[in-house]
Design a protein around this motif. Sequence first.
Motif, PDB file in Angstrom:
ATOM      1  N   PHE A 132       0.831  -1.203   0.000  1.00  0.00           N
ATOM      2  CA  PHE A 132       0.000   0.000   0.000  1.00  0.00           C
ATOM      3  C   PHE A 132       0.864   1.250   0.000  1.00  0.00           C
ATOM      4  O   PHE A 132       0.489   2.285   0.534  1.00  0.00           O
ATOM      5  CB  PHE A 132      -0.935  -0.022   1.221  1.00  0.00           C
ATOM      6  N   ALA A 133       2.051   1.120  -0.617  1.00  0.00           N
ATOM      7  CA  ALA A 133       2.976   2.229  -0.837  1.00  0.00           C
ATOM      8  C   ALA A 133       3.585   2.775   0.447  1.00  0.00           C
ATOM      9  O   ALA A 133       4.037   3.913   0.486  1.00  0.00           O
ATOM     10  CB  ALA A 133       2.301   3.362  -1.625  1.00  0.00           C
ATOM     11  N   CYS A 134       3.590   1.989   1.526  1.00  0.00           N
ATOM     12  CA  CYS A 134       4.343   2.347   2.731  1.00  0.00           C
ATOM     13  C   CYS A 134       5.740   1.742   2.611  1.00  0.00           C
ATOM     14  O   CYS A 134       5.872   0.549   2.342  1.00  0.00           O
ATOM     15  CB  CYS A 134       3.656   1.800   3.981  1.00  0.00           C
ATOM     16  N   ARG A 135       6.758   2.523   2.847  1.00  0.00           N
ATOM     17  CA  ARG A 135       8.125   2.049   2.619  1.00  0.00           C
ATOM     18  C   ARG A 135       8.668   1.280   3.832  1.00  0.00           C
ATOM     19  O   ARG A 135       9.685   1.648   4.419  1.00  0.00           O
ATOM     20  CB  ARG A 135       9.024   3.229   2.277  1.00  0.00           C
ATOM     21  N   GLN A 136       7.964   0.230   4.200  1.00  0.00           N
ATOM     22  CA  GLN A 136       8.425  -0.629   5.294  1.00  0.00           C
ATOM     23  C   GLN A 136       7.871  -2.038   5.101  1.00  0.00           C
ATOM     24  O   GLN A 136       6.925  -2.249   4.339  1.00  0.00           O
ATOM     25  CB  GLN A 136       7.990  -0.073   6.651  1.00  0.00           C
ATOM     26  N   LEU A 137       8.432  -3.001   5.845  1.00  0.00           N
ATOM     27  CA  LEU A 137       8.094  -4.412   5.669  1.00  0.00           C
ATOM     28  C   LEU A 137       7.051  -4.907   6.670  1.00  0.00           C
ATOM     29  O   LEU A 137       6.995  -6.094   6.953  1.00  0.00           O
ATOM     30  CB  LEU A 137       9.364  -5.265   5.795  1.00  0.00           C
ATOM     31  N   ARG A 138       6.243  -4.038   7.198  1.00  0.00           N
ATOM     32  CA  ARG A 138       5.244  -4.435   8.212  1.00  0.00           C
ATOM     33  C   ARG A 138       4.266  -5.464   7.643  1.00  0.00           C
ATOM     34  O   ARG A 138       3.709  -5.286   6.565  1.00  0.00           O
ATOM     35  CB  ARG A 138       4.464  -3.186   8.661  1.00  0.00           C
ATOM     36  N   ASN A 139       4.058  -6.558   8.382  1.00  0.00           N
ATOM     37  CA  ASN A 139       3.146  -7.627   7.978  1.00  0.00           C
ATOM     38  C   ASN A 139       2.051  -7.739   9.028  1.00  0.00           C
ATOM     39  O   ASN A 139       2.341  -7.948  10.209  1.00  0.00           O
ATOM     40  CB  ASN A 139       3.911  -8.945   7.856  1.00  0.00           C
ATOM     41  N   ARG A 140       0.783  -7.600   8.623  1.00  0.00           N
ATOM     42  CA  ARG A 140      -0.330  -7.670   9.565  1.00  0.00           C
ATOM     43  C   ARG A 140      -1.373  -8.665   9.075  1.00  0.00           C
ATOM     44  O   ARG A 140      -1.528  -8.885   7.868  1.00  0.00           O
ATOM     45  CB  ARG A 140      -0.991  -6.304   9.753  1.00  0.00           C
ATOM     46  N   SER A 141      -2.081  -9.251  10.030  1.00  0.00           N
ATOM     47  CA  SER A 141      -3.131 -10.223   9.719  1.00  0.00           C
ATOM     48  C   SER A 141      -4.493  -9.605   9.990  1.00  0.00           C
ATOM     49  O   SER A 141      -4.676  -8.898  10.985  1.00  0.00           O
ATOM     50  CB  SER A 141      -2.961 -11.477  10.582  1.00  0.00           C
ATOM     51  N   PHE A 180       7.846   0.901  -6.319  1.00  0.00           N
ATOM     52  CA  PHE A 180       8.458   2.029  -5.627  1.00  0.00           C
ATOM     53  C   PHE A 180       9.822   1.707  -5.015  1.00  0.00           C
ATOM     54  O   PHE A 180      10.368   2.491  -4.256  1.00  0.00           O
ATOM     55  CB  PHE A 180       7.528   2.569  -4.529  1.00  0.00           C
ATOM     56  N   GLY A 181      10.410   0.570  -5.316  1.00  0.00           N
ATOM     57  CA  GLY A 181      11.785   0.300  -4.917  1.00  0.00           C
ATOM     58  C   GLY A 181      11.954  -0.238  -3.511  1.00  0.00           C
ATOM     59  O   GLY A 181      11.084  -0.918  -2.974  1.00  0.00           O
ATOM     60  N   ARG A 182      13.084   0.088  -2.892  1.00  0.00           N
ATOM     61  CA  ARG A 182      13.461  -0.500  -1.611  1.00  0.00           C
ATOM     62  C   ARG A 182      12.542  -0.045  -0.485  1.00  0.00           C
ATOM     63  O   ARG A 182      11.986   1.046  -0.509  1.00  0.00           O
ATOM     64  CB  ARG A 182      14.903  -0.126  -1.278  1.00  0.00           C
ATOM     65  N   VAL A 183      12.432  -0.921   0.551  1.00  0.00           N
ATOM     66  CA  VAL A 183      11.625  -0.589   1.722  1.00  0.00           C
ATOM     67  C   VAL A 183      12.473  -0.758   2.979  1.00  0.00           C
ATOM     68  O   VAL A 183      13.476  -1.473   2.987  1.00  0.00           O
ATOM     69  CB  VAL A 183      10.367  -1.479   1.818  1.00  0.00           C
TER      70      VAL A 183
END
Length: 280
Positions: free
Chosen positions: A137-146, A167-170
């Motif tokens: 969702f275009a947030c530059r981080q690897l957060r994983n939620r259920s 959008f490249g690296r996160v």
Amino acid sequence: MNLSAQLSHADTPAESHSVKRLVLSLFPGAGLLDRGFQEAGFYVVRGPDTVFGQRIEDFNAPAGHFVGVIGGPPCQDFSRARRRPPTGHGRKMIYEFARVVTEAQPDWWLMENVPQVPDVHVSGYRVQRFNLFAWEFACRQLRNRSFQFGSRDGLPLVIWRRTQSQFGRVAPAVLAKDRRRNFADLCELQGLPRWFDLPSLSRTAKYRAVGNGVPVPMARGVAEAIRDRRVTELRLCICGCGRPITGPRRQKAATPACRKRIERSHHIERSHHIERSHQP
């Protein structure tokens, strides 16, 4: 405005459209999940919050006022990052979430947590479970939620995701005890404006409140899927992730990860069947 006042205001004829999008938020915290739903056009009523000394155990929801109930019960008992044995508090709070849903009798409910959280069952609702990454969702981080989405009509959510290559690296995932970043950077990675603040909280409590939240763009994406939910002719992945399938008819899984999830689910079902068959 307190809960009863908000409901009284929403019950007036001029607010009839608002009532159709009135959502109760449990475990609201810093309000990131709430903000995503508000950006999608919902009207959010905050439930009890421990920040203000309130307990969900003391809360009773009025029936028939809310179209949906949303919330993220405490996840520490289920997190892979925990260093102590589970306390049982996490399961108790999930029970309280289900209790409030049963009282409120909404059309649908949404619970957010970590991927290791157990399944939630509320009588009368069909549940769709799926995981989302912040970068989808275009947030530059690897957060994983259920997420677990329960609905009376059983209509599934269609979740539109981006690809990481757009959008490249996160950056590494934001955590509740994040000491790698300053607070403004933490807020930006969670989809909040850099000037966002919680002036009544200590520095540690601010990091915990924002770090525990759902990235706002992710919350908005789920809220939009709920808002636009309808009968669809799209073929969806049978794992419940909400991804449309455009391949041949025989294809059932949208991604290799979905295929593994389906195989794991079938293995668990077979194991349960064998256990039941051996019971006297």
